[in-house]
Design a protein around this motif. Structure first.
Motif, PDB file in Angstrom:
ATOM      1  N   SER A   1       0.803  -1.301  -0.116  1.00 51.17           N
ATOM      2  CA  SER A   1       0.154   0.207   0.096  1.00 51.17           C
ATOM      3  C   SER A   1       0.835   1.144  -0.003  1.00 51.17           C
ATOM      4  N   ARG A   2       1.889   1.133   0.656  1.00 52.00           N
ATOM      5  CA  ARG A   2       2.828   2.585   0.911  1.00 52.00           C
ATOM      6  C   ARG A   2       3.431   2.671  -0.607  1.00 52.00           C
ATOM      7  N   VAL A   3       4.110   1.671  -1.136  1.00 55.00           N
ATOM      8  CA  VAL A   3       4.775   1.990  -2.250  1.00 55.00           C
ATOM      9  C   VAL A   3       3.605   2.435  -3.428  1.00 55.00           C
ATOM     10  N   ALA A   4       2.558   1.676  -3.483  1.00 57.87           N
ATOM     11  CA  ALA A   4       1.689   2.028  -4.439  1.00 57.87           C
ATOM     12  C   ALA A   4       1.041   3.463  -4.190  1.00 57.87           C
ATOM     13  N   ASP A   5       1.099   3.852  -2.899  1.00 61.19           N
ATOM     14  CA  ASP A   5       0.639   5.244  -2.757  1.00 61.19           C
ATOM     15  C   ASP A   5       1.623   6.451  -3.260  1.00 61.19           C
ATOM     16  N   ILE A   6       2.776   5.939  -3.118  1.00 59.45           N
ATOM     17  CA  ILE A   6       4.041   6.737  -3.703  1.00 59.45           C
ATOM     18  C   ILE A   6       3.881   6.817  -5.022  1.00 59.45           C
ATOM     19  N   LEU A   7       3.575   5.950  -5.665  1.00 62.94           N
ATOM     20  CA  LEU A   7       3.572   6.014  -7.356  1.00 62.94           C
ATOM     21  C   LEU A   7       2.382   6.759  -7.556  1.00 62.94           C
ATOM     22  N   LEU A   8       1.053   6.630  -6.778  1.00 64.89           N
ATOM     23  CA  LEU A   8      -0.181   7.482  -7.195  1.00 64.89           C
ATOM     24  C   LEU A   8       0.308   8.928  -6.822  1.00 64.89           C
ATOM     25  N   PHE A   9       0.892   9.164  -5.870  1.00 64.39           N
ATOM     26  CA  PHE A   9       1.222  10.472  -5.306  1.00 64.39           C
ATOM     27  C   PHE A   9       2.129  11.211  -6.323  1.00 64.39           C
ATOM     28  N   LEU A  10       3.236  10.522  -7.229  1.00 65.25           N
ATOM     29  CA  LEU A  10       3.737  10.892  -8.285  1.00 65.25           C
ATOM     30  C   LEU A  10       3.013  11.255  -9.446  1.00 65.25           C
ATOM     31  N   ALA A  11       2.034  10.257  -9.906  1.00 69.53           N
ATOM     32  CA  ALA A  11       1.237  10.262 -10.891  1.00 69.53           C
ATOM     33  C   ALA A  11       0.269  11.696 -10.736  1.00 69.53           C
ATOM     34  N   GLU A  12      -0.149  11.961  -9.756  1.00 70.77           N
ATOM     35  CA  GLU A  12      -1.194  12.827  -9.457  1.00 70.77           C
ATOM     36  C   GLU A  12      -0.480  14.067  -9.623  1.00 70.77           C
ATOM     37  N   GLY A  13       1.026  14.464  -9.183  1.00 67.68           N
ATOM     38  CA  GLY A  13       1.686  15.602  -9.174  1.00 67.68           C
ATOM     39  C   GLY A  13       2.158  15.835 -10.655  1.00 67.68           C
ATOM     40  N   GLN A  14       2.817  14.657 -11.165  1.00 67.00           N
ATOM     41  CA  GLN A  14       3.699  14.635 -12.457  1.00 67.00           C
ATOM     42  C   GLN A  14       3.339  13.837 -13.444  1.00 67.00           C
ATOM     43  N   GLY A  15       2.454  13.047 -13.353  1.00 67.14           N
ATOM     44  CA  GLY A  15       2.142  12.115 -14.464  1.00 67.14           C
ATOM     45  C   GLY A  15       1.708  12.642 -15.705  1.00 67.14           C
ATOM     46  N   LYS A  16       2.001  11.888 -16.675  1.00 71.84           N
ATOM     47  CA  LYS A  16       1.727  12.400 -18.072  1.00 71.84           C
ATOM     48  C   LYS A  16       0.791  11.290 -18.677  1.00 71.84           C
ATOM     49  N   THR A  17      -0.297  11.491 -19.244  1.00 70.78           N
ATOM     50  CA  THR A  17      -1.318  10.549 -19.564  1.00 70.78           C
ATOM     51  C   THR A  17      -1.159  10.293 -21.051  1.00 70.78           C
ATOM     52  N   SER A  18      -1.002   9.096 -21.567  1.00 73.90           N
ATOM     53  CA  SER A  18      -1.054   8.778 -22.970  1.00 73.90           C
ATOM     54  C   SER A  18      -1.942   7.538 -23.210  1.00 73.90           C
ATOM     55  N   GLU A  19      -1.798   6.889 -24.251  1.00 76.86           N
ATOM     56  CA  GLU A  19      -2.979   5.718 -24.565  1.00 76.86           C
ATOM     57  C   GLU A  19      -2.307   4.619 -23.647  1.00 76.86           C
ATOM     58  N   GLN A  20      -1.430   4.470 -23.455  1.00 78.22           N
ATOM     59  CA  GLN A  20      -0.846   3.280 -22.626  1.00 78.22           C
ATOM     60  C   GLN A  20      -0.824   3.477 -20.936  1.00 78.22           C
ATOM     61  N   GLY A  21      -1.277   4.596 -20.799  1.00 76.66           N
ATOM     62  CA  GLY A  21      -1.551   4.952 -19.253  1.00 76.66           C
ATOM     63  C   GLY A  21      -0.880   6.021 -18.633  1.00 76.66           C
ATOM     64  N   THR A  22      -0.436   6.259 -17.419  1.00 77.94           N
ATOM     65  CA  THR A  22      -0.118   7.441 -16.918  1.00 77.94           C
ATOM     66  C   THR A  22       1.470   7.222 -16.708  1.00 77.94           C
ATOM     67  N   GLN A  23       2.326   7.982 -17.060  1.00 74.92           N
ATOM     68  CA  GLN A  23       3.738   7.704 -16.827  1.00 74.92           C
ATOM     69  C   GLN A  23       4.369   8.754 -15.947  1.00 74.92           C
ATOM     70  N   ILE A  24       5.430   8.217 -15.166  1.00 75.70           N
ATOM     71  CA  ILE A  24       6.008   8.918 -14.415  1.00 75.70           C
ATOM     72  C   ILE A  24       7.399   8.601 -14.405  1.00 75.70           C
ATOM     73  N   PRO A  25       8.477   9.359 -13.819  1.00 71.92           N
ATOM     74  CA  PRO A  25       9.935   8.933 -13.959  1.00 71.92           C
ATOM     75  C   PRO A  25      10.097   7.663 -13.228  1.00 71.92           C
ATOM     76  N   ASN A  26      11.072   6.943 -13.790  1.00 74.02           N
ATOM     77  CA  ASN A  26      11.515   5.695 -13.042  1.00 74.02           C
ATOM     78  C   ASN A  26      12.285   6.167 -11.962  1.00 74.02           C
ATOM     79  N   LEU A  27      12.215   6.635 -10.812  1.00 74.60           N
ATOM     80  CA  LEU A  27      12.970   7.211  -9.720  1.00 74.60           C
ATOM     81  C   LEU A  27      14.040   6.205  -9.332  1.00 74.60           C
ATOM     82  N   PRO A  28      15.077   6.554  -8.672  1.00 72.77           N
ATOM     83  CA  PRO A  28      16.002   5.472  -8.247  1.00 72.77           C
ATOM     84  C   PRO A  28      15.120   5.097  -6.966  1.00 72.77           C
TER      85      PRO A  28
END
Length: 235
Positions: free
Chosen positions: A160-187
């Motif tokens: 849940s905690r990792v999923a939430d961080i990914l959703l957090f980044l998607a909400e703030g910085q996500g780019k939507t495309s036909e394949q879904g929402t893209q965020i940087p693959n952070l370290p």
């Protein structure tokens, strides 16, 4: 790569980029022109400290490209990542408003282009242009909601905690495309700092999510094909 200021000839491009950020969308052209007249663009290399805790707030910073990490330290001296901001975001506004020293460090995670606005120009803009004040209030409200959600999930399981961080980044910085929402693959160490989990745990959870088809990882991009499906992982 060394950090560098843009030449005078390139400042018009910086002003156009600033004006295209969400904060300036819909503001009267005259007010926006006046507020951005003294902005200076600067390139920073990765892993460079832009601000240090207890620095005085003489500028407000707009991210025109790249990523920065907002960090502090707990009582044990351990680094705590509070936020990761990307293109179109701003930081440093609280110190400019309160006229107090900075409360956090800001470090680049990648080569980053920053537009520096004098604090006085920013304060004048939000006090004379109602829509700018509303934009700032909306920004602060969004960040507060994000922090509250992360605090609620601190006692949840690691998935849940990792999923939430990914959703957090998607909400703030996500780019939507036909394949879904893209965020940087952070370290993984940065995701570890945001989630409060060990890096090894983050790596294990990401592999689990990828096997389930909830995320896809490439070299620089992490793609979420269905944000709602990932949200259902939160418990």
């Amino acid at each position: 790569m060394e950090d560098r200021y843009f030449s005078r000839d390139n400042q018009s491009d910086i002003h156009k980029m600033i004006r295209s950020t969400p904060f300036f969308q819909g503001l009267p052209p005259d007010a926006a022109d006046k507020a951005t007249s003294h902005i200076v663009g600067r390139n920073h290399p990765a892993n460079q400290v832009i601000l240090l805790e207890n620095d005085w707030g003489s500028s407000v910073y707009f991210i025109l490209d790249g990523w920065v990490k907002i960090r502090t330290y707990n009582l044990d001296g351990k680094e705590v990542t509070l936020n990761i901001l990307g293109k179109g975001e701003l930081f440093g506004e609280m110190a400019a408003l309160d006229e107090v020293p900075r409360s956090t460090d800001v470090i680049t995670l990648a080569p980053t282009l920053i537009g520096n606005m004098p604090a006085g120009d920013f304060v004048e803009l939000i006090t004379t242009e109602p829509r700018a004040g509303m934009r700032l209030a909306q920004l602060m409200g969004r960040r507060l909601r994000q922090v509250n959600r992360r605090l609620r999930l601190r006692e949840s399981d690691s998935t849940s905690r990792v999923a939430d961080i990914l959703l957090f980044l998607a909400e703030g910085q996500g780019k939507t495309s036909e394949q879904g929402t893209q965020i940087p693959n952070l370290p993984h160490r940065e995701l570890s700092g945001l989630s409060g989990l060990a890096r090894e745990t983050v790596t294990r959870v990401l592999s689990k999510l990828e096997k389930k088809g909830l995320i896809y990882r490439e070299r620089d991009i992490l793609r979420i094909p269905d944000v709602h499906a990932l949200e259902r992982m939160l418990v």
